[in-house]
Design a protein around this motif. Structure first.
Motif, PDB file in Angstrom:
ATOM      1  N   VAL A   1       0.837  -1.209   0.000  1.00 52.47           N
ATOM      2  CA  VAL A   1       0.000   0.000   0.000  1.00 52.47           C
ATOM      3  C   VAL A   1       0.865   1.250   0.000  1.00 52.47           C
ATOM      4  CG1 VAL A   1      -1.609   1.359   1.397  1.00 52.47           C
ATOM      5  CG2 VAL A   1      -2.025  -1.094   1.046  1.00 52.47           C
ATOM      6  N   GLU A   2       1.931   1.267   0.789  1.00 58.22           N
ATOM      7  CA  GLU A   2       2.831   2.418   0.825  1.00 58.22           C
ATOM      8  C   GLU A   2       3.407   2.710  -0.555  1.00 58.22           C
ATOM      9  OE1 GLU A   2       5.876   1.613   3.626  1.00 58.22           O
ATOM     10  OE2 GLU A   2       4.574   1.771   5.390  1.00 58.22           O
ATOM     11  N   ARG A   3       3.847   1.671  -1.243  1.00 61.20           N
ATOM     12  CA  ARG A   3       4.455   1.867  -2.555  1.00 61.20           C
ATOM     13  C   ARG A   3       3.442   2.360  -3.571  1.00 61.20           C
ATOM     14  NH1 ARG A   3       9.550  -1.904  -3.766  1.00 61.20           N
ATOM     15  NH2 ARG A   3       9.512  -0.452  -5.512  1.00 61.20           N
ATOM     16  N   VAL A   4       2.228   1.797  -3.537  1.00 61.96           N
ATOM     17  CA  VAL A   4       1.184   2.218  -4.471  1.00 61.96           C
ATOM     18  C   VAL A   4       0.829   3.687  -4.247  1.00 61.96           C
ATOM     19  CG1 VAL A   4      -1.266   1.960  -5.031  1.00 61.96           C
ATOM     20  CG2 VAL A   4       0.210  -0.061  -4.872  1.00 61.96           C
ATOM     21  N   ARG A   5       0.652   4.079  -2.984  1.00 62.54           N
ATOM     22  CA  ARG A   5       0.264   5.465  -2.702  1.00 62.54           C
ATOM     23  C   ARG A   5       1.365   6.450  -3.075  1.00 62.54           C
ATOM     24  NH1 ARG A   5      -3.115   4.291   2.948  1.00 62.54           N
ATOM     25  NH2 ARG A   5      -5.153   4.255   1.905  1.00 62.54           N
ATOM     26  N   LEU A   6       2.610   6.085  -2.795  1.00 66.71           N
ATOM     27  CA  LEU A   6       3.716   6.967  -3.157  1.00 66.71           C
ATOM     28  C   LEU A   6       3.820   7.101  -4.668  1.00 66.71           C
ATOM     29  CD1 LEU A   6       6.119   8.575  -1.887  1.00 66.71           C
ATOM     30  CD2 LEU A   6       7.520   6.563  -2.403  1.00 66.71           C
ATOM     31  N   GLU A   7       3.687   5.999  -5.366  1.00 67.65           N
ATOM     32  CA  GLU A   7       3.760   6.021  -6.826  1.00 67.65           C
ATOM     33  C   GLU A   7       2.629   6.875  -7.412  1.00 67.65           C
ATOM     34  OE1 GLU A   7       2.936   2.609 -10.042  1.00 67.65           O
ATOM     35  OE2 GLU A   7       4.611   2.192  -8.694  1.00 67.65           O
ATOM     36  N   HIS A   8       1.433   6.738  -6.856  1.00 66.24           N
ATOM     37  CA  HIS A   8       0.282   7.515  -7.334  1.00 66.24           C
ATOM     38  C   HIS A   8       0.508   9.005  -7.101  1.00 66.24           C
ATOM     39  CE1 HIS A   8      -3.919   9.091  -7.192  1.00 66.24           C
ATOM     40  NE2 HIS A   8      -4.066   8.263  -8.205  1.00 66.24           N
ATOM     41  N   ALA A   9       0.991   9.354  -5.913  1.00 68.83           N
ATOM     42  CA  ALA A   9       1.236  10.763  -5.602  1.00 68.83           C
ATOM     43  C   ALA A   9       2.332  11.344  -6.495  1.00 68.83           C
ATOM     44  CB  ALA A   9       1.623  10.911  -4.128  1.00 68.83           C
ATOM     45  N   ARG A  10       3.380  10.592  -6.729  1.00 64.23           N
ATOM     46  CA  ARG A  10       4.462  11.072  -7.598  1.00 64.23           C
ATOM     47  C   ARG A  10       3.943  11.342  -9.005  1.00 64.23           C
ATOM     48  NH1 ARG A  10       9.663   7.218  -6.500  1.00 64.23           N
ATOM     49  NH2 ARG A  10      10.479   8.463  -8.213  1.00 64.23           N
ATOM     50  N   ARG A  11       3.111  10.433  -9.499  1.00 59.02           N
ATOM     51  CA  ARG A  11       2.571  10.603 -10.852  1.00 59.02           C
ATOM     52  C   ARG A  11       1.714  11.862 -10.944  1.00 59.02           C
ATOM     53  NH1 ARG A  11       1.193   5.809 -11.339  1.00 59.02           N
ATOM     54  NH2 ARG A  11      -1.012   5.935 -10.769  1.00 59.02           N
ATOM     55  N   LEU A  12       0.897  12.119  -9.927  1.00 57.07           N
ATOM     56  CA  LEU A  12       0.067  13.327  -9.949  1.00 57.07           C
ATOM     57  C   LEU A  12       0.915  14.591  -9.835  1.00 57.07           C
ATOM     58  CD1 LEU A  12      -2.980  12.269  -7.716  1.00 57.07           C
ATOM     59  CD2 LEU A  12      -2.856  12.402 -10.208  1.00 57.07           C
ATOM     60  N   LEU A  13       1.961  14.546  -9.031  1.00 56.34           N
ATOM     61  CA  LEU A  13       2.843  15.704  -8.908  1.00 56.34           C
ATOM     62  C   LEU A  13       3.560  16.003 -10.217  1.00 56.34           C
ATOM     63  CD1 LEU A  13       4.388  14.987  -5.392  1.00 56.34           C
ATOM     64  CD2 LEU A  13       2.959  16.953  -5.981  1.00 56.34           C
ATOM     65  N   GLU A  14       3.924  14.964 -10.949  1.00 57.39           N
ATOM     66  CA  GLU A  14       4.651  15.146 -12.199  1.00 57.39           C
ATOM     67  C   GLU A  14       3.729  15.513 -13.359  1.00 57.39           C
ATOM     68  OE1 GLU A  14       6.871  11.607 -13.000  1.00 57.39           O
ATOM     69  OE2 GLU A  14       7.768  11.553 -11.007  1.00 57.39           O
ATOM     70  N   ASP A  15       2.508  14.958 -13.369  1.00 58.55           N
ATOM     71  CA  ASP A  15       1.674  15.047 -14.559  1.00 58.55           C
ATOM     72  C   ASP A  15       0.508  16.015 -14.467  1.00 58.55           C
ATOM     73  OD1 ASP A  15       3.320  13.114 -15.560  1.00 58.55           O
ATOM     74  OD2 ASP A  15       1.904  11.465 -15.349  1.00 58.55           O
TER      75      ASP A  15
ATOM     76  N   ALA B   1      -1.421  19.688 -12.412  1.00 60.24           N
ATOM     77  CA  ALA B   1      -1.229  20.924 -11.659  1.00 60.24           C
ATOM     78  C   ALA B   1      -2.079  20.919 -10.389  1.00 60.24           C
ATOM     79  CB  ALA B   1      -1.595  22.127 -12.533  1.00 60.24           C
ATOM     80  N   ASP B   2      -2.583  19.755  -9.988  1.00 60.40           N
ATOM     81  CA  ASP B   2      -3.411  19.654  -8.787  1.00 60.40           C
ATOM     82  C   ASP B   2      -2.633  20.123  -7.557  1.00 60.40           C
ATOM     83  OD1 ASP B   2      -5.267  18.555 -10.454  1.00 60.40           O
ATOM     84  OD2 ASP B   2      -5.032  16.496  -9.731  1.00 60.40           O
ATOM     85  N   GLY B   3      -3.332  20.668  -6.584  1.00 64.07           N
ATOM     86  CA  GLY B   3      -2.702  21.149  -5.371  1.00 64.07           C
ATOM     87  C   GLY B   3      -2.238  20.010  -4.477  1.00 64.07           C
ATOM     88  N   ILE B   4      -1.295  20.327  -3.582  1.00 61.91           N
ATOM     89  CA  ILE B   4      -0.727  19.317  -2.688  1.00 61.91           C
ATOM     90  C   ILE B   4      -1.810  18.679  -1.819  1.00 61.91           C
ATOM     91  CG2 ILE B   4       0.879  18.921  -0.791  1.00 61.91           C
ATOM     92  CD1 ILE B   4       2.266  19.469  -3.422  1.00 61.91           C
ATOM     93  N   GLU B   5      -2.725  19.485  -1.306  1.00 62.09           N
ATOM     94  CA  GLU B   5      -3.779  18.946  -0.447  1.00 62.09           C
ATOM     95  C   GLU B   5      -4.686  18.001  -1.213  1.00 62.09           C
ATOM     96  OE1 GLU B   5      -7.221  20.482   2.691  1.00 62.09           O
ATOM     97  OE2 GLU B   5      -5.836  21.917   1.753  1.00 62.09           O
ATOM     98  N   GLU B   6      -5.031  18.376  -2.441  1.00 60.58           N
ATOM     99  CA  GLU B   6      -5.880  17.523  -3.274  1.00 60.58           C
ATOM    100  C   GLU B   6      -5.178  16.202  -3.591  1.00 60.58           C
ATOM    101  OE1 GLU B   6      -8.166  17.720  -7.631  1.00 60.58           O
ATOM    102  OE2 GLU B   6      -7.014  19.435  -6.871  1.00 60.58           O
TER     103      GLU B   6
END
Length: 317
Positions: free
Chosen positions: A258-272, A274-279
């Motif tokens: 679960v940790e790896r999936v969530r980190l990977e998902h967050a990294r992808r959103l940060l890279e791809d 313009a969503d805010g950090i809280e979102e």
């Protein structure tokens, strides 16, 4: 003009050679006079790649001028390195302004003593061997490439393209690298510290269908209730049985997956995006920006905002 020299030897991996060469050739088309690409083998004779392709080098290694960038590819030919080749690398490698390996080419650099005291990577399947045979090398099995001063090492096969694009971006700017990436139909966004495997690939696929379904559900719902109790109910198992079976069949605990999936998902959103950090923290299952920040600092050594600053493409605002 920067001379880029690619070393050839029998049983070399052809894509380790041609991938970076295509990147630098594209850079030469983008800006004429940027690079001069050369290939050389020990005696100047043709070599046969591990896939059966024959490559004809431009010249013998003894006749090449000192290159700006020296690229050492990998392949089956690195398993029992030619002592003449490692001797040449030991003598001439330090003279290049940049020393680069692709895949198991790192084994040749290590055999020549050129990775001692440095952080390096190679194909995931050979990281243990590299660390075992060369204890003076700090082997990092996770990133797709590692840059340690003038020495850069990359993981398996296509990661050589990622590293070559990073070097071109350093030399000619992001616009050049992006143009080449588009031409080759590859991503420019894969930073060096991206893991060699996604969370799904890093874990083994469970044998039993209920556990496989849970793995897929976790990936598709990182924001959901991913507690052991909830996941066990989805698999129709007791929490204790589920946790034990999941680790046995996938090679990691449910919590680690679960940790790896969530980190990977967050990294992808940060890279791809313009969503805010809280979102992004909510969408990735962290709940709060602080929870996501702790996970990023622990694993990546950088807070989410800093990670985004480093790795989000300039065209995403």
């Amino acid at each position: 003009m920067r001379i880029v020299l690619v070393v050839l030897f029998d049983d070399v991996q052809s894509l380790d050679v041609t991938g970076p060469m295509e990147v630098f050739a594209g850079a030469e088309l983008y800006r004429e006079g940027s690079y001069r690409i050369r290939t050389a083998s020990l005696d100047g004779a043709p070599v046969r790649t591990s896939s059966g392709l024959t490559l004809v080098p431009d010249q013998a290694l003894a006749d090449v001028p000192t290159p700006h960038t020296l690229i050492v590819p990998g392949g089956r030919g690195t398993r029992a390195p030619d002592l003449r080749l490692t001797a040449w690398l030991r003598a001439h490698g330090p003279r290049a302004e940049r020393l680069v390996s692709v895949c198991t080419g790192a084994i040749l650099l290590a055999a020549a003593g050129l990775l001692d005291g440095r952080r390096a990577t190679t194909h995931w399947a050979y990281c243990d061997k590299l660390a075992r045979d060369h204890p003076a090398v700090e082997v990092d099995p996770d990133p797709i490439y590692v840059r340690d001063g003038e020495v850069s090492t990359s993981a398996g096969v296509t990661s050589g393209i990622d590293l070559a694009l990073a070097l071109v971006e350093e030399d000619l700017g992001r616009a050049a690298a992006l143009t080449i990436a588009r031409h080759l139909v590859v991503f420019l966004r894969r930073p060096g510290n991206q893991a060699q495997f996604s969370a799904q690939l890093a874990a083994q696929t469970a044998q039993r269908e209920p556990l496989r379904e849970v793995q897929q559900w976790i990936t598709e719902h990182p924001e959901g209730d991913l507690s052991v109790e909830s996941l066990a109910a989805r698999a129709r198992l007791s929490p204790r049985h589920f946790a034990r079976a999941f680790q046995t069949e996938t090679g990691m605990t449910p919590g680690r997956y679960v940790e790896r999936v969530r980190l990977e998902h967050a990294r992808r959103l940060l890279e791809d995006t313009a969503d805010g950090i809280e979102e992004i923290s909510r969408a990735s299952g962290y709940g709060t920006p602080e929870g996501m920040r702790r996970a990023f600092v622990k694993t990546l050594g950088a807070a989410p905002a800093e990670y985004r600053r480093r790795f989000r493409p300039a065209h995403i605002n």
